[in-house]
Design an enzyme around this catalytic site. Structure first.
Site, PDB file in Angstrom:
ATOM      1  N   ASP A  32     -82.325  16.036  39.606  1.00  0.00           N
ATOM      2  CA  ASP A  32     -81.571  16.465  38.434  1.00  0.00           C
ATOM      3  C   ASP A  32     -80.038  16.164  39.118  1.00  0.00           C
ATOM      4  O   ASP A  32     -78.956  17.182  38.684  1.00  0.00           O
ATOM      5  CB  ASP A  32     -81.586  17.907  37.791  1.00  0.00           C
ATOM      6  CG  ASP A  32     -80.810  17.996  36.713  1.00  0.00           C
ATOM      7  OD1 ASP A  32     -80.338  17.085  36.117  1.00  0.00           O
ATOM      8  OD2 ASP A  32     -80.518  19.311  36.544  1.00  0.00           O
ATOM      9  N   ASP A  92     -73.546  27.133  38.342  1.00  0.00           N
ATOM     10  CA  ASP A  92     -74.043  26.230  37.266  1.00  0.00           C
ATOM     11  C   ASP A  92     -74.860  27.009  36.298  1.00  0.00           C
ATOM     12  O   ASP A  92     -75.451  28.071  36.699  1.00  0.00           O
ATOM     13  CB  ASP A  92     -75.056  25.415  38.041  1.00  0.00           C
ATOM     14  CG  ASP A  92     -75.482  24.300  37.416  1.00  0.00           C
ATOM     15  OD1 ASP A  92     -74.909  23.410  36.577  1.00  0.00           O
ATOM     16  OD2 ASP A  92     -76.921  24.368  37.146  1.00  0.00           O
ATOM     17  N   GLU A 139     -69.569  27.438  34.545  1.00  0.00           N
ATOM     18  CA  GLU A 139     -70.106  26.196  33.775  1.00  0.00           C
ATOM     19  C   GLU A 139     -70.911  26.620  32.708  1.00  0.00           C
ATOM     20  O   GLU A 139     -72.108  26.885  32.923  1.00  0.00           O
ATOM     21  CB  GLU A 139     -70.969  25.397  34.666  1.00  0.00           C
ATOM     22  CG  GLU A 139     -71.186  23.923  33.943  1.00  0.00           C
ATOM     23  CD  GLU A 139     -72.512  23.716  33.506  1.00  0.00           C
ATOM     24  OE1 GLU A 139     -72.666  22.818  32.470  1.00  0.00           O
ATOM     25  OE2 GLU A 139     -73.463  24.446  33.853  1.00  0.00           O
ATOM     26  N   HIS A 184     -69.903  14.633  34.229  1.00  0.00           N
ATOM     27  CA  HIS A 184     -71.256  13.938  34.726  1.00  0.00           C
ATOM     28  C   HIS A 184     -72.333  14.081  33.434  1.00  0.00           C
ATOM     29  O   HIS A 184     -73.282  13.590  33.714  1.00  0.00           O
ATOM     30  CB  HIS A 184     -71.679  14.527  36.089  1.00  0.00           C
ATOM     31  CG  HIS A 184     -72.177  15.874  35.897  1.00  0.00           C
ATOM     32  ND1 HIS A 184     -71.261  16.820  35.597  1.00  0.00           N
ATOM     33  CD2 HIS A 184     -73.307  16.318  35.967  1.00  0.00           C
ATOM     34  CE1 HIS A 184     -72.067  18.083  35.759  1.00  0.00           C
ATOM     35  NE2 HIS A 184     -73.266  17.690  35.819  1.00  0.00           N
ATOM     36  N   ARG A 221     -77.999  10.044  31.785  1.00  0.00           N
ATOM     37  CA  ARG A 221     -76.620  10.390  32.077  1.00  0.00           C
ATOM     38  C   ARG A 221     -76.162   9.769  33.285  1.00  0.00           C
ATOM     39  O   ARG A 221     -74.783   9.702  33.499  1.00  0.00           O
ATOM     40  CB  ARG A 221     -76.449  11.823  32.647  1.00  0.00           C
ATOM     41  CG  ARG A 221     -77.014  12.738  31.420  1.00  0.00           C
ATOM     42  CD  ARG A 221     -76.893  14.323  31.708  1.00  0.00           C
ATOM     43  NE  ARG A 221     -78.097  14.447  32.536  1.00  0.00           N
ATOM     44  CZ  ARG A 221     -78.519  15.632  33.272  1.00  0.00           C
ATOM     45  NH1 ARG A 221     -77.730  16.711  32.908  1.00  0.00           N
ATOM     46  NH2 ARG A 221     -79.677  15.846  33.858  1.00  0.00           N
TER      47      ARG A 221
HETATM   48  C1  GLC Z   1     -75.642  22.040  34.407  1.00  0.00           C
HETATM   49  C2  GLC Z   1     -75.249  20.702  35.229  1.00  0.00           C
HETATM   50  C3  GLC Z   1     -76.325  19.567  34.656  1.00  0.00           C
HETATM   51  C4  GLC Z   1     -77.979  20.103  34.948  1.00  0.00           C
HETATM   52  C5  GLC Z   1     -77.974  21.527  34.542  1.00  0.00           C
HETATM   53  C6  GLC Z   1     -79.300  22.120  35.189  1.00  0.00           C
HETATM   54  O1  GLC Z   1     -75.470  22.079  33.016  1.00  0.00           O
HETATM   55  O2  GLC Z   1     -74.019  20.253  34.759  1.00  0.00           O
HETATM   56  O3  GLC Z   1     -76.011  18.587  35.272  1.00  0.00           O
HETATM   57  O4  GLC Z   1     -78.726  19.355  34.664  1.00  0.00           O
HETATM   58  O5  GLC Z   1     -76.931  22.411  34.849  1.00  0.00           O
HETATM   59  O6  GLC Z   1     -78.943  22.562  36.426  1.00  0.00           O
END
Ligand code: GLC
Length: 648
Positions: A143, A286, A328, A397, A522
């Protein structure tokens, strides 16, 4: 609540820690002074979260002792940095802040390679560098690094922890603060904790959310979203060896952590300080919206997720007060502002948060050629607490998910569902006459949700225009690219330039050749840096040069326009022209009116409207420092933006 005697006992325990005890007395006192000052901020969230547990006070004392140890281990230059940050708490709110986001490998090969690119970053005016996930991920699909196996190791392909610390110092000497990801909601299923859990260690099984049968998973599922329905249906995965269902919100190999268990909380806060002690200045936390699960809810944005963040903040402040926390939380408008703290916790949660709503609204404006929804939806959001700041961006991203509520849409006569479907169609090339070249991500037939991938330039029309050799369309695409950047620069907060957008990189299909990436589209907008193209950046005869040099002018304009400080409130206002997005920045620093034409036609804002808003007399466009004639209506060229200020 906790008595002061407990505070004293804790102080004693901290003083007895061997590492802490080696500190000079004045340093020890500094820690205790912070503990005293921040005591309420530490206790309030922790007591809510874990106060009901039998051993709460023991756990608390142990946790604070660990924080004391991290404080003791903090290098002297970082203590000095803390002092500097405490003396200038608005350092990250200034209009001179500019962020850049890159994958280490794709930008510069390795961490030491990044050091060689500092001159490039300085030329652009970057003061904040977010290097995408770089801690040791699991092997194979991971990921994009968001499946971490070891939080205390750097991805061996990029370098070592020593390289990271070295880079952080070098960046700091060049006035750039380093930001890295801390994936605090889940670990890779190969993390040491997960390995122990799999081997049957119940202490570590309790680090995750595991269920013997489908009873609870089914009950939870009733209200849960599916984040990656294409990769994996549902939010739980069954493991034969464990004979248990494990909570896996994202991919199967990402196991959600159990924050109901205070041991998990302590581990994570220690990791945060370990990273801060390497010189990391900003932690991007995150997927924070998912950190607390409650049956009968969608398990997103729970009050306890906020309390965890508040407790992270308060404890980090004891040892590394210069560290910034970034949320985030890519959530819907009403859920977003709380991540910066509200009520007693105002400015006591994350310092900064991604403004995903602004991002969505900008793309909505461009597709619709109207600013009505953006104006209303942004007006409907409450102001952010003083001392905090947005992180503004046009692309990142991840895919774009249309965070538009039914209520906001209805207020401007739109149907939310239909508008979201329109935007998805528009940006994935399914809408007749669209300029955008994006692709679909994770189409969910259950709710018709279609998220969008694509690089900023491709979504803004450059790819299609170049492919058709249509030069007037190329011109419009360049203007859209600049308009998007202009508005993230002007809105308030730290604007992020996503690597390659400064030179207009298009969609990159090379990920399809890598079996670990091919499934995840992505990667179409996570290109390798094109240094040959970058070499053309000063040549204004090229598309690259047009974008880059104009962007540099924007950076310079932002740097000198001090009223753009993040503390200056932003009010989306009506320009009395639906095709013009207007923002008023207003506080004692000054007043600035930002007017953006979101269409390919000329647009007019009447001088009466400008007078009404208090903009009379001699006016200056801060972008060009040219005067504006106020005795006639203001005409904006296609996609033009003006930053209007009254001459002093
Ligand atoms: C956040 C990141 C994303 C990831 C997700 C799980 O949203 O930006 O890229 O897939 O967390 O970690």
């Amino acid at each position: 609540m906790i008595a002061t005697s407990v505070q004293n006992q804790i102080k004693q325990q901290v003083s007895q820690d061997a590492t802490f005890a080696r500190l000079y007395k004045y340093r020890q006192n500094q820690f205790f002074q912070r503990l005293e000052v921040y005591w309420d901020d530490v206790i309030r969230p922790l007591h809510h979260l874990y106060g009901h547990l039998d051993n709460f006070e023991l756990w608390l004392a142990d946790t604070i002792t660990r924080i004391g140890r991290a404080y003791a281990e903090r290098p002297a230059d970082l203590h000095q940095l803390d002092e500097k940050r405490l003396l200038q708490p608005d350092w990250f709110q200034k209009s001179t802040m500019l962020g850049y986001v890159a994958y280490t490998e794709r930008f510069a090969g390795s961490l030491s390679g990044v050091a060689d690119k500092i001159a490039y970053l300085n030329e652009l005016g970057v003061t904040y560098l977010h290097l995408m996930p770089l801690l040791q991920p699991r092997h194979g699909a991971n990921d994009g690094g968001y499946a971490v196996m070891d939080y205390r190791q750097v991805n061996s392909r990029l370098g070592s922890m020593a390289d990271l610390a070295h880079l952080a110092t070098e960046l700091r000497h060049n006035n750039i603060s380093l930001c890295i990801d801390l994936v605090c909601n889940h670990t890779a299923k190969e993390h040491e904790w997960a390995n122990k859990a799999r081997a049957g260690d119940t202490t570590y099984q309790d680090y995750y959310l595991m269920f013997p049968d489908r009873t609870l998973p089914d009950a939870y599922e009733e209200n849960l979203r599916e984040i990656f329905p294409d990769f994996k249906p549902g939010n739980f995965t069954y493991y034969d060896d464990l004979q248990k269902w494990v909570w896996t919100t994202f991919n199967e190999y990402q196991w959600d952590l159990n924050y109901h268990n205070p041991a998990v909380f302590t581990e994570m806060v220690e990791i945060m300080l370990y990273l801060a002690n390497q010189g990391v200045e900003i932690l991007r936390l995150d997927a924070v919206a998912f950190m607390w699960k409650r049956l009968g809810t969608n398990c997103e944005n729970q009050p306890e997720a906020h309390l965890i963040l508040q407790a992270f903040r308060a404890l980090c402040r004891l040892a590394a007060p210069g560290l910034l926390l970034k949320a985030e939380a890519i959530v819907s408008p009403p859920d977003l502002v709380p991540y910066l703290g509200r009520g007693v916790a105002a400015n006591k949660e994350c310092h900064i948060a991604y403004h995903n709503v602004l991002m969505v609204m900008l793309w909505s404006c461009l597709a619709e050629r109207k600013a009505v929804l953006a104006t209303k939806a942004l007006q409907n959001m409450p102001p952010i607490p003083g001392g905090t700041s947005w992180v503004t961006y046009a692309r990142c991203h991840d895919d774009i998910g249309w965070a538009i509520t039914e209520e906001d849409a209805a207020q401007v006569g739109l149907d939310g569902y239909a508008h979201r479907a329109f935007l998805s169609d528009f940006y994935t090339g399914r809408f007749e006459g669209t300029f955008a070249a994006g692709t679909t991500f994770q189409f969910n037939p259950k709710n018709n949700d279609r998220r969008v991938n694509g690089s900023l330039a491709s979504l803004a029309g450059l790819e299609t225009a170049v492919a058709n050799a249509n030069w007037s369309e190329v011109e419009l695409a360049i203007r859209r690219i600049l308009l998007l950047h202009n508005l993230i620069f002007a809105y308030g907060g730290i604007p992020l330039i996503y690597m390659g957008d400064e030179i207009g990189l298009l969609n990159d299909h090379s990920y399809l050749d890598d079996p670990d990436l091919a499934e995840d589209s992505r990667w179409i907008h996570r290109p390798f840096m094109d240094w040959d193209k970058a070499a053309e950046r000063h040549d204004t005869q090229t598309i690259t040069g047009r974008i880059y040099t104009n962007l540099c002018q924007l950076v310079a304009a932002r740097q000198r326009t001090k009223v753009l400080h993040a503390e200056t409130a932003v009010y989306p206002i009506w320009a009395n022209n639906d095709h013009v997005f207007a923002l008023l920045r207003d506080n004692p620093r000054g007043r600035l009116l930002i007017l953006a034409n979101v269409t390919e036609n000329h647009q007019t804002v009447s001088r009466h409207r400008l007078h009404e808003l208090g903009f009379t007399g001699l006016l200056i466009n801060r972008l060009t420092e040219q005067p504006i004639n106020m005795w006639q209506d203001l005409t904006l060229e296609p996609y033009q933006v003006i930053w209007l200020q009254q001459a002093p």
